[in-house]
Design an enzyme around this catalytic site. Sequence first.
Site, PDB file in Angstrom:
ATOM      1  NE  ARG A 164      -3.759  -2.255   0.347  1.00 58.89           N
ATOM      2  CZ  ARG A 164      -3.403  -3.458  -0.124  1.00 58.89           C
ATOM      3  NH1 ARG A 164      -2.299  -3.595  -0.833  1.00 58.89           N
ATOM      4  NH2 ARG A 164      -4.177  -4.499   0.073  1.00 58.89           N
ATOM      5  CB  SER A 237      -8.641  -2.119   4.958  1.00 62.36           C
ATOM      6  OG  SER A 237      -9.212  -3.297   4.474  1.00 62.36           O
ATOM      7  CD  GLU A 332      -5.293   0.120   3.047  1.00 60.49           C
ATOM      8  OE1 GLU A 332      -5.163  -0.846   3.827  1.00 60.49           O
ATOM      9  OE2 GLU A 332      -5.926   0.060   1.988  1.00 60.49           O
TER      10      GLU A 332
HETATM   11  C1  FAD Z   1     -15.549  -0.294   0.464  1.00 61.60           C
HETATM   12  C2  FAD Z   1     -14.104  -0.074   0.149  1.00 61.60           C
HETATM   13  C3  FAD Z   1     -13.277  -1.156  -0.154  1.00 61.60           C
HETATM   14  C4  FAD Z   1     -11.912  -0.975  -0.425  1.00 61.60           C
HETATM   15  N1  FAD Z   1     -11.158  -2.079  -0.720  1.00 61.60           N
HETATM   16  C5  FAD Z   1      -9.839  -1.919  -0.991  1.00 61.60           C
HETATM   17  C6  FAD Z   1      -9.021  -3.045  -1.320  1.00 61.60           C
HETATM   18  O1  FAD Z   1      -9.480  -4.179  -1.380  1.00 61.60           O
HETATM   19  N2  FAD Z   1      -7.705  -2.831  -1.581  1.00 61.60           N
HETATM   20  C7  FAD Z   1      -7.149  -1.574  -1.539  1.00 61.60           C
HETATM   21  O2  FAD Z   1      -5.946  -1.449  -1.798  1.00 61.60           O
HETATM   22  N3  FAD Z   1      -7.903  -0.484  -1.251  1.00 61.60           N
HETATM   23  C8  FAD Z   1      -9.227  -0.638  -0.971  1.00 61.60           C
HETATM   24  N4  FAD Z   1      -9.985   0.463  -0.658  1.00 61.60           N
HETATM   25  C9  FAD Z   1      -9.346   1.797  -0.589  1.00 61.60           C
HETATM   26  C10 FAD Z   1      -9.476   2.625  -1.881  1.00 61.60           C
HETATM   27  O3  FAD Z   1     -10.417   2.065  -2.743  1.00 61.60           O
HETATM   28  C11 FAD Z   1      -8.127   2.731  -2.614  1.00 61.60           C
HETATM   29  O4  FAD Z   1      -7.152   3.303  -1.776  1.00 61.60           O
HETATM   30  C12 FAD Z   1      -8.241   3.571  -3.891  1.00 61.60           C
HETATM   31  O5  FAD Z   1      -7.077   3.469  -4.664  1.00 61.60           O
HETATM   32  C13 FAD Z   1      -8.520   5.034  -3.624  1.00 61.60           C
HETATM   33  O6  FAD Z   1      -8.859   5.601  -4.861  1.00 61.60           O
HETATM   34  P1  FAD Z   1      -9.502   7.036  -4.975  1.00 61.60           P
HETATM   35  O7  FAD Z   1      -9.513   7.420  -6.400  1.00 61.60           O
HETATM   36  O8  FAD Z   1     -10.815   7.060  -4.283  1.00 61.60           O
HETATM   37  O9  FAD Z   1      -8.429   7.915  -4.205  1.00 61.60           O
HETATM   38  P2  FAD Z   1      -8.622   9.056  -3.115  1.00 61.60           P
HETATM   39  O10 FAD Z   1      -9.213   8.477  -1.879  1.00 61.60           O
HETATM   40  O11 FAD Z   1      -9.303  10.236  -3.704  1.00 61.60           O
HETATM   41  O12 FAD Z   1      -7.087   9.422  -2.852  1.00 61.60           O
HETATM   42  C14 FAD Z   1      -6.222   8.472  -2.287  1.00 61.60           C
HETATM   43  C15 FAD Z   1      -4.790   8.992  -2.395  1.00 61.60           C
HETATM   44  O13 FAD Z   1      -4.408   9.020  -3.763  1.00 61.60           O
HETATM   45  C16 FAD Z   1      -4.040  10.350  -4.142  1.00 61.60           C
HETATM   46  N5  FAD Z   1      -4.474  10.554  -5.537  1.00 61.60           N
HETATM   47  C17 FAD Z   1      -5.708  10.323  -6.052  1.00 61.60           C
HETATM   48  N6  FAD Z   1      -5.704  10.559  -7.373  1.00 61.60           N
HETATM   49  C18 FAD Z   1      -4.455  10.962  -7.715  1.00 61.60           C
HETATM   50  C19 FAD Z   1      -3.810  11.380  -8.917  1.00 61.60           C
HETATM   51  N7  FAD Z   1      -4.431  11.437 -10.105  1.00 61.60           N
HETATM   52  N8  FAD Z   1      -2.504  11.745  -8.852  1.00 61.60           N
HETATM   53  C20 FAD Z   1      -1.816  11.704  -7.689  1.00 61.60           C
HETATM   54  N9  FAD Z   1      -2.373  11.338  -6.508  1.00 61.60           N
HETATM   55  C21 FAD Z   1      -3.667  10.969  -6.525  1.00 61.60           C
HETATM   56  C22 FAD Z   1      -4.696  11.248  -3.141  1.00 61.60           C
HETATM   57  O14 FAD Z   1      -4.023  12.486  -2.998  1.00 61.60           O
HETATM   58  C23 FAD Z   1      -4.615  10.399  -1.886  1.00 61.60           C
HETATM   59  O15 FAD Z   1      -3.344  10.480  -1.319  1.00 61.60           O
HETATM   60  C24 FAD Z   1     -11.360   0.320  -0.401  1.00 61.60           C
HETATM   61  C25 FAD Z   1     -12.180   1.427  -0.138  1.00 61.60           C
HETATM   62  C26 FAD Z   1     -13.538   1.239   0.136  1.00 61.60           C
HETATM   63  C27 FAD Z   1     -14.407   2.434   0.410  1.00 61.60           C
END
Ligand code: FAD
Length: 336
Positions: A164, A237, A332
């Site tokens: 992660r 998580s 996380e």
């Molecule tokens: C129900 C649920 C289940 C999940 N299951 C998992 C799982 O199984 N495995 C797992 O790894 N994660 C899981 N996650 C966590 C999440 O889905 C991941 O971390 C995902 O990658 C976040 O994506 P996001 O676009 O919503 O990012 P955000 O939450 O908007 O941002 C996350 C981080 O990425 C950065 N970021 C976003 N976009 C960019 C970009 N274009 N350039 C640079 N930085 C950027 C942000 O600044 C921040 O630091 C889960 C979340 C939920 C709600």
Amino acid sequence: MRIEHDVSLRQKNTFGIEAKAESLVLFEQNTDAEIESLFQQVQHIPTLILGGGSNVVFTSATIPLVLQHSGQKIEVAKRDDNTVLVTADAGWDMDCLVQHCISNGWYGLENLSAIPGTVGASVVQNVGAYGVEAKDVVHSVDVVDLQCREVLHMTNAECQFGYRDSLFKHFPNRFFVLRVAFLLSTHFHPCLDYKALQTRFERRENSSISATEMRSEICNLRWSKLPRPEENGSAGSFFKNPVISKADFVALGSRFANIPGHEVDTMVKVPAAWLIEYCGWKGRSMGRAAVWPKQPLVIYNTGNCSGKEVRALAESIQQDVFNTFGIALQTEAMFV
Ligand SMILES: Cc1cc2nc3c(=O)[nH]c(=O)nc-3n(C[C@H](O)[C@H](O)[C@H](O)COP(=O)(O)OP(=O)(O)OC[C@H]3O[C@@H](n4cnc5c(N)ncnc54)[C@H](O)[C@@H]3O)c2cc1C
């Protein structure tokens, strides 16, 4: 590129927490002109680069400058008999990409089905599930370095992926991911490293399992344990699984006979869910934030909860786990 002012972010984070972006810069296309205009509009590192908001917790009422990629371009950059190089804009929904690839016969992303969020964040977070991590399929990443004001093409190795983790996480909001190239296979080989998947497909030849079936099995597994974002707000998580030395694990084993752990190189990864449940937090609430009854790694919003309530609950859990096991749980999810 579009700029909006005084934008509510409640619908832009899966916890459903209210915060306002004083300015929201929506970056739409990875063109030189748009990058130039980004440099003109965003003179300093933004307060937050936001993807789908599925791993952030807003604790501030207002956030001065939010930058978001909304690009939706996808293309096949290269292909041969066995592999295909697919590039997708950072704004793509990760699960839509998984579905799109399976439909086209491009394989490798199936185990990442139904992870909320965008393609851009998937590399920042090195998302992982059911035995596969983004790093296993990422070929290269194009980013804008907002500090040095240049575009960089980074190889998989240069991204310094870890559990992660990636280089980008160590420089918050400095590197804006534009697009990601995934190296996929044109032949489907199911990855059954995860125990529940092995059990599910126990009596099946690998060649009889399809990618669609795998995807559907993974979605079933996922939603049997985790809250669906449209029903209960969460960030999935909330804590990382701690990785400790073998000596520390043996010492803990003499005090907690059933403590689980599995070896990762020279270290041992301990399931944070077990530690949290042992401390009695499963299903408990504090204010309007609570621990998901089916999976104690998840903190969820029981209704109109604030980021501060989420943080207070997370800190209480961290304190209890530390007092009991001497292990410092790391989050996380990211507080903003
Ligand atoms: C129900 C649920 C289940 C999940 N299951 C998992 C799982 O199984 N495995 C797992 O790894 N994660 C899981 N996650 C966590 C999440 O889905 C991941 O971390 C995902 O990658 C976040 O994506 P996001 O676009 O919503 O990012 P955000 O939450 O908007 O941002 C996350 C981080 O990425 C950065 N970021 C976003 N976009 C960019 C970009 N274009 N350039 C640079 N930085 C950027 C942000 O600044 C921040 O630091 C889960 C979340 C939920 C709600």
